[in-house]
Design a protein around this motif. Structure first.
Motif, PDB file in Angstrom:
ATOM      1  N   GLY A 198       3.691  -2.190  -9.594  1.00 40.27           N
ATOM      2  CA  GLY A 198       2.464  -2.201  -8.719  1.00 40.27           C
ATOM      3  C   GLY A 198       1.950  -0.604  -8.762  1.00 40.27           C
ATOM      4  O   GLY A 198       0.625  -0.353  -8.471  1.00 40.27           O
ATOM      5  N   GLY A 199       3.041   0.279  -8.914  1.00 38.00           N
ATOM      6  CA  GLY A 199       2.643   1.559  -9.012  1.00 38.00           C
ATOM      7  C   GLY A 199       2.208   2.189  -7.567  1.00 38.00           C
ATOM      8  O   GLY A 199       2.121   3.471  -7.468  1.00 38.00           O
ATOM      9  N   LYS A 200       2.416   1.631  -6.457  1.00 37.33           N
ATOM     10  CA  LYS A 200       2.500   2.279  -5.164  1.00 37.33           C
ATOM     11  C   LYS A 200       3.382   3.148  -4.811  1.00 37.33           C
ATOM     12  O   LYS A 200       4.728   3.074  -5.291  1.00 37.33           O
ATOM     13  CB  LYS A 200       2.321   1.177  -3.891  1.00 37.33           C
ATOM     14  N   GLU A 231       0.891  -1.190  -0.234  1.00 36.10           N
ATOM     15  CA  GLU A 231       0.193   0.102  -0.026  1.00 36.10           C
ATOM     16  C   GLU A 231       0.765   1.292   0.063  1.00 36.10           C
ATOM     17  O   GLU A 231       2.094   1.158   0.494  1.00 36.10           O
ATOM     18  CB  GLU A 231      -1.079   0.154   1.235  1.00 36.10           C
ATOM     19  N   ASP A 232       0.293   2.325  -0.383  1.00 34.38           N
ATOM     20  CA  ASP A 232       1.143   3.700  -0.321  1.00 34.38           C
ATOM     21  C   ASP A 232       1.557   3.881   0.956  1.00 34.38           C
ATOM     22  O   ASP A 232       0.719   3.810   2.028  1.00 34.38           O
ATOM     23  CB  ASP A 232       0.177   4.766  -0.801  1.00 34.38           C
ATOM     24  N   VAL A 260      11.025  -5.234  -9.869  1.00 32.39           N
ATOM     25  CA  VAL A 260      10.187  -4.841 -11.013  1.00 32.39           C
ATOM     26  C   VAL A 260       8.628  -4.954 -10.553  1.00 32.39           C
ATOM     27  O   VAL A 260       7.883  -4.004 -11.107  1.00 32.39           O
ATOM     28  CB  VAL A 260      10.409  -5.726 -12.155  1.00 32.39           C
ATOM     29  N   ALA A 261       8.345  -5.716  -9.859  1.00 25.71           N
ATOM     30  CA  ALA A 261       6.994  -5.959  -9.864  1.00 25.71           C
ATOM     31  C   ALA A 261       6.152  -5.155  -8.831  1.00 25.71           C
ATOM     32  O   ALA A 261       5.282  -4.560  -9.146  1.00 25.71           O
ATOM     33  CB  ALA A 261       6.521  -7.410  -8.920  1.00 25.71           C
ATOM     34  N   LEU A 262       7.218  -4.516  -7.930  1.00 26.69           N
ATOM     35  CA  LEU A 262       6.771  -3.300  -7.011  1.00 26.69           C
ATOM     36  C   LEU A 262       6.667  -2.052  -7.677  1.00 26.69           C
ATOM     37  O   LEU A 262       5.784  -1.182  -7.668  1.00 26.69           O
ATOM     38  CB  LEU A 262       7.980  -3.169  -5.847  1.00 26.69           C
ATOM     39  N   GLU A 290      13.396   6.223 -10.245  1.00 29.04           N
ATOM     40  CA  GLU A 290      13.033   6.725 -11.661  1.00 29.04           C
ATOM     41  C   GLU A 290      11.362   7.128 -11.686  1.00 29.04           C
ATOM     42  O   GLU A 290      11.022   8.106 -12.484  1.00 29.04           O
ATOM     43  CB  GLU A 290      13.337   6.054 -12.868  1.00 29.04           C
ATOM     44  N   THR A 291      10.637   6.143 -11.195  1.00 27.46           N
ATOM     45  CA  THR A 291       9.319   6.173 -11.094  1.00 27.46           C
ATOM     46  C   THR A 291       8.813   7.082  -9.987  1.00 27.46           C
ATOM     47  O   THR A 291       7.547   7.321  -9.720  1.00 27.46           O
ATOM     48  CB  THR A 291       8.570   4.961 -11.125  1.00 27.46           C
ATOM     49  N   ARG A 292       9.536   7.580  -8.965  1.00 30.44           N
ATOM     50  CA  ARG A 292       9.286   8.516  -7.924  1.00 30.44           C
ATOM     51  C   ARG A 292       8.568   7.840  -6.970  1.00 30.44           C
ATOM     52  O   ARG A 292       7.811   8.421  -6.241  1.00 30.44           O
ATOM     53  CB  ARG A 292       8.658   9.965  -8.357  1.00 30.44           C
TER      54      ARG A 292
END
Length: 231
Positions: A43-45, A17-18, A38-40, A67-69
């Protein structure tokens, strides 16, 4: 209880979760849970606190999450080799808690053992000790360090049995057992899975009681951080 999941994404499903704290095993690029990172990322959290010896490199390891912050705070002992980390930190976009390497290892071990804090001579009289309790023992000054725990531990091992007992290979052992112990939930990626009972009990590095989910990654990339060859 079946601990084996068909993919890294499935192994993290329903866990992250965030705002969570994630402990990640590895030392540089040695023994890092590549597939789980990579999976994390996928998942975009967001707003994650990452506890790890260092922060990967640009484009690999924890560098992917920078890189994805997705990482807002790093607890680490070394942060070189990563230009994006440098950029975010100097711009005030990333919080950093610098911790001496041995102290970081002990903070994770203590957290996993249920020890809330300990005293160490490392860092006394430096910036590391600012704002922390100090105490004298036998004529020497010590700094009190609080232990570390995490919501989730992401770990890389060489071999596991189906009960989650783990073997690590050579220096890839590094911070992995410590991260595993400190995580409320531990997810491990392994190169080989064997039947329960096949591993020699005397050779097991981490017992399966610490491991909750396992994913098989038989062909990890295993990058070398700095390749040096003869001219």
């Amino acid at each position: 209880m079946n601990k084996i999941y068909p993919s890294a994404a499935h192994a993290l499903e329903g866990l992250v979760e965030d705002g969570m704290t994630i402990a990640v095993g590895g030392f540089g690029l040695c023994g890092i849970p590549e597939a789980l990172i990579v999976a994390l990322r996928d998942g975009g959290k967001k707003d994650l606190t990452a506890i790890s010896n260092n922060a990967g490199v640009d484009g690999f390891g924890l560098g992917l999450l920078l890189e994805t912050r997705q990482i807002s705070k790093m607890v680490a002992s070394y942060v070189g080799e990563n230009k994006e980390f440098e950029r975010q930190y100097l711009a005030g976009e990333l919080e950093l808690e610098f911790t001496p390497q041995g102290t970081l290892a002990e903070k994770l071990r203590a957290g996993g053992a249920g020890i809330p804090a300990f005293y160490t001579r490392t860092g006394y009289g430096t910036l590391v000790a600012e704002g922390k309790e100090t105490r004298q023992f036998n004529g020497e000054w010590y700094v009190m360090e609080q232990s570390l725990t995490a919501d989730i531990a992401l770990v890389k091992a060489w071999k596991a049995d189906k009960a989650g007992n783990l073997l690590f290979r050579k220096t890839a052992r590094n911070f992995n057992p410590l991260a595993a112990m400190a995580g409320e939930v531990c997810v491990v990626e392994v190169e080989e899975i064997v039947e329960t009972g096949e591993l020699d009990p005397d050779q097991i590095h981490l017992p399966g009681i610490y491991v909750h989910r396992i994913v098989h990654n038989p062909n990890p990339e295993k990058r070398i951080e700095k390749r040096t060859v003869r001219s």
